[in-house]
Design a protein around this motif. Structure first.
Motif, PDB file in Angstrom:
ATOM      1  N   SER A 379       0.826  -1.206   0.000  1.00 48.11           N
ATOM      2  CA  SER A 379       0.000   0.000   0.000  1.00 48.11           C
ATOM      3  C   SER A 379       0.864   1.261   0.000  1.00 48.11           C
ATOM      4  O   SER A 379       0.585   2.219  -0.743  1.00 48.11           O
ATOM      5  CB  SER A 379      -0.923  -0.014   1.223  1.00 48.11           C
ATOM      6  N   LEU A 380       1.928   1.246   0.816  1.00 50.92           N
ATOM      7  CA  LEU A 380       2.817   2.415   0.868  1.00 50.92           C
ATOM      8  C   LEU A 380       3.539   2.603  -0.465  1.00 50.92           C
ATOM      9  O   LEU A 380       3.722   3.749  -0.925  1.00 50.92           O
ATOM     10  CB  LEU A 380       3.838   2.246   1.997  1.00 50.92           C
ATOM     11  N   ALA A 381       3.954   1.497  -1.083  1.00 53.86           N
ATOM     12  CA  ALA A 381       4.631   1.594  -2.383  1.00 53.86           C
ATOM     13  C   ALA A 381       3.698   2.189  -3.434  1.00 53.86           C
ATOM     14  O   ALA A 381       4.111   3.007  -4.269  1.00 53.86           O
ATOM     15  CB  ALA A 381       5.125   0.211  -2.821  1.00 53.86           C
ATOM     16  N   ASP A 382       2.437   1.809  -3.385  1.00 51.77           N
ATOM     17  CA  ASP A 382       1.452   2.363  -4.323  1.00 51.77           C
ATOM     18  C   ASP A 382       1.251   3.860  -4.113  1.00 51.77           C
ATOM     19  O   ASP A 382       0.843   4.583  -5.033  1.00 51.77           O
ATOM     20  CB  ASP A 382       0.110   1.639  -4.166  1.00 51.77           C
ATOM     21  N   LYS A 383       1.539   4.331  -2.891  1.00 53.04           N
ATOM     22  CA  LYS A 383       1.411   5.757  -2.577  1.00 53.04           C
ATOM     23  C   LYS A 383       2.683   6.535  -2.915  1.00 53.04           C
ATOM     24  O   LYS A 383       2.757   7.747  -2.681  1.00 53.04           O
ATOM     25  CB  LYS A 383       1.086   5.941  -1.098  1.00 53.04           C
ATOM     26  N   GLY A 384       3.681   5.850  -3.448  1.00 48.75           N
ATOM     27  CA  GLY A 384       4.905   6.528  -3.866  1.00 48.75           C
ATOM     28  C   GLY A 384       6.064   6.398  -2.897  1.00 48.75           C
ATOM     29  O   GLY A 384       7.120   7.010  -3.093  1.00 48.75           O
ATOM     30  N   TYR A 385       5.916   5.600  -1.828  1.00 48.29           N
ATOM     31  CA  TYR A 385       7.008   5.393  -0.881  1.00 48.29           C
ATOM     32  C   TYR A 385       8.121   4.562  -1.537  1.00 48.29           C
ATOM     33  O   TYR A 385       7.845   3.584  -2.241  1.00 48.29           O
ATOM     34  CB  TYR A 385       6.517   4.646   0.362  1.00 48.29           C
ATOM     35  N   SER A 386       9.360   4.951  -1.290  1.00 47.47           N
ATOM     36  CA  SER A 386      10.495   4.142  -1.739  1.00 47.47           C
ATOM     37  C   SER A 386      10.730   3.028  -0.723  1.00 47.47           C
ATOM     38  O   SER A 386      10.152   3.030   0.377  1.00 47.47           O
ATOM     39  CB  SER A 386      11.753   5.003  -1.850  1.00 47.47           C
ATOM     40  N   TRP A 387      11.611   2.081  -1.059  1.00 46.55           N
ATOM     41  CA  TRP A 387      11.895   0.993  -0.115  1.00 46.55           C
ATOM     42  C   TRP A 387      12.486   1.539   1.182  1.00 46.55           C
ATOM     43  O   TRP A 387      12.194   1.021   2.262  1.00 46.55           O
ATOM     44  CB  TRP A 387      12.824  -0.038  -0.754  1.00 46.55           C
ATOM     45  N   VAL A 388      13.303   2.616   1.066  1.00 48.90           N
ATOM     46  CA  VAL A 388      13.878   3.231   2.267  1.00 48.90           C
ATOM     47  C   VAL A 388      12.774   3.827   3.127  1.00 48.90           C
ATOM     48  O   VAL A 388      12.774   3.678   4.362  1.00 48.90           O
ATOM     49  CB  VAL A 388      14.900   4.322   1.883  1.00 48.90           C
ATOM     50  N   ASP A 389      11.820   4.499   2.486  1.00 45.73           N
ATOM     51  CA  ASP A 389      10.697   5.093   3.218  1.00 45.73           C
ATOM     52  C   ASP A 389       9.881   4.019   3.938  1.00 45.73           C
ATOM     53  O   ASP A 389       9.443   4.219   5.072  1.00 45.73           O
ATOM     54  CB  ASP A 389       9.780   5.858   2.258  1.00 45.73           C
ATOM     55  N   ILE A 390       9.691   2.897   3.260  1.00 43.50           N
ATOM     56  CA  ILE A 390       8.907   1.806   3.855  1.00 43.50           C
ATOM     57  C   ILE A 390       9.610   1.246   5.095  1.00 43.50           C
ATOM     58  O   ILE A 390       8.997   1.049   6.147  1.00 43.50           O
ATOM     59  CB  ILE A 390       8.657   0.688   2.820  1.00 43.50           C
ATOM     60  N   CYS A 391      10.900   1.009   4.968  1.00 47.02           N
ATOM     61  CA  CYS A 391      11.672   0.504   6.110  1.00 47.02           C
ATOM     62  C   CYS A 391      11.661   1.513   7.257  1.00 47.02           C
ATOM     63  O   CYS A 391      11.512   1.140   8.435  1.00 47.02           O
ATOM     64  CB  CYS A 391      13.107   0.194   5.688  1.00 47.02           C
ATOM     65  N   ASN A 392      11.797   2.781   6.920  1.00 39.73           N
ATOM     66  CA  ASN A 392      11.750   3.830   7.941  1.00 39.73           C
ATOM     67  C   ASN A 392      10.387   3.871   8.622  1.00 39.73           C
ATOM     68  O   ASN A 392      10.292   4.061   9.842  1.00 39.73           O
ATOM     69  CB  ASN A 392      12.036   5.202   7.307  1.00 39.73           C
TER      70      ASN A 392
END
Length: 429
Positions: A379-392
């Motif tokens: 869901s976060l990736a679909d919102k434009g989050y990068s892998w770093v953002d997701i881990c954070n």
């Protein structure tokens, strides 16, 4: 006659002296044995738990069990030791000591086959909520009643110092629970970096001081810091005995317990990651940034487990199931491998600069939960989050990191390390 009488009197005197000496020695031996018995009894029964109060009658069963574990291992009565365990621990030790590959394990001093002498020095009960989540997942033992956790200090002599264990004072976490017969059994025997135990109030500063002389391969408690890369680092600075990636290189191999067969499979670490990710994330459908976050979580979880022994003495690092990560040889998928390669050479560490157990699952997880939600990552990736953002989003400011996590380039770190070692080697030669 007079001469004979003198000899007889002298003989009587000597006999009397010998009797007195023998009596004194007997008394001393009796007192010594009484003291030894009292010490032994106190060690196994009348110890104090964390709050200083005497252990309850109920937990005397566990205290006796710890004593029996120590005795059976020291006497190499492995069948009796196995009878004191349950669950995965029981099956793993059964495979190690009694399974079809046990002869090879014994010949190579794998796991507890490497033990020569074993003695419990002391132990204390700790509250379950005091134990780090990376040390024990109590959800693994829901079928057992009255779970109790002990911090146990043991004096070990090994046949050889290797990546799994070394001679000296070793500290463990033991988890016990009552089975269907109402008997306490050993469910988990794990070992973690002593600094983590101290931060959780499991180990004291004095225990760290006592262990300082037992550093092997840069690691306390017999767990090596570079062993999987066949390196031999030695340090005398306690500040460096931690999960710092500078001292904990990414392993070249990992030992996987195949639960279906009981086999321990040693595989290339890169191959392991490639054959885990498509079984934990959906390689064909999940967004690429979510797959990259998954690749990082899978990599760092395996990395952490190679240095923090959840399965001490069993000869492997991880199971091939959801207990750790689902590994299936030959299941590599092109798209998930693309994600793995995209984050090659990059690792993540917490606010203290240390690698940590990058846990994840399929459930919904809140921000800063310490777990990546696989569904949430999509869901976060679909919102434009990068892998770093997701881990954070999941790991920063959580029980895994007091502040923001950060990424690091481990190839450059090890390049500097190797260059420094070559210079030092040249100087010493």
């Amino acid at each position: 006659m007079g001469f004979t009488k003198i000899i007889t009197e002298e003989t009587k005197t000597m006999v009397l002296k010998n009797l007195v000496i023998t009596g004194l020695i007997s008394c001393l031996l009796f007192l010594t044995n009484s003291v030894s018995y009292a010490v032994s009894t106190n060690q196994y029964l009348n110890f104090n738990i964390g709050n200083g109060s005497e252990v309850s009658v109920e937990n005397r069963e566990v205290a006796n069990l710890i004593g029996e574990i120590s005795t059976y291992l020291d006497k190499k009565q492995y069948d009796k030791f196995i009878s004191l365990t349950s669950g995965d621990l029981n099956s793993s030790f059964s495979d190690l000591f009694l399974g079809p590959d046990s002869y090879e394990y014994r010949k190579k001093n794998i796991g507890l086959w490497n033990l020569n002498r074993f003695k419990t020095i002391n132990y204390k009960q700790v509250s379950n909520d005091q134990v780090p989540r990376s040390s024990v997942n109590y959800n693994d033992y829901t079928e057992y009643a009255e779970l109790v956790t002990y911090y146990v200090c043991c004096d070990i002599t090994t046949k050889e110092n290797n990546s799994d264990m070394c001679s000296g004072m070793n500290n463990f976490i033991f988890v016990f629970g009552k089975d269907n017969n109402g008997e306490y059994k050993l469910l988990q025997w794990s070992q973690h970096i002593i600094k983590e135990m101290q931060e959780s109030n499991l180990a004291s500063v004095c225990e760290i001081g006592a262990l300082k002389n037992n550093i092997i391969n840069g690691r306390l408690d017999g767990t090596a810091l570079g062993s999987k890369k066949e390196q031999s680092w030695k340090y005398d600075d306690l500040a460096k005995i931690e999960n710092d990636p500078f001292y904990c290189p990414m392993p070249s191999q990992i030992r996987v317990k195949i639960k279906g067969t009981g086999e321990i499979s040693t595989v290339d670490f890169y191959y392991y990651i490639k054959n885990v990710l498509p079984n934990e994330w959906t390689a064909l459908a999940d967004p690429m940034e979510s797959l990259k976050a998954g690749a990082m979580a899978v990599k760092m979880y395996g990395w952490y487990r190679c240095y923090n022994y959840k399965y001490y003495g069993m000869g492997f690092d991880v199971y091939d199931t959801t207990v750790d990560q689902v590994y299936k040889a030959g299941s590599e998928h092109e798209r998930s491998t693309e994600a793995i390669n995209a984050v090659a050479g990059i690792g993540i560490r917490n606010a203290s600069g240390l690698i940590f157990e990058t846990q994840y699952n399929a459930h919904d997880q809140k921000q800063h939960s310490g777990y990546i939600s696989q569904i949430g990552a999509n869901s976060l990736a679909d919102k434009g989050y990068s892998w770093v953002d997701i881990c954070n989003y999941y790991y920063s400011n959580s029980n895994k990191s007091t502040g923001n996590i950060s990424s690091f380039d481990y190839y450059s770190i090890w390049g500097v390390k190797n260059k420094f070692e070559l210079i030092m080697k040249a100087l010493l030669d």
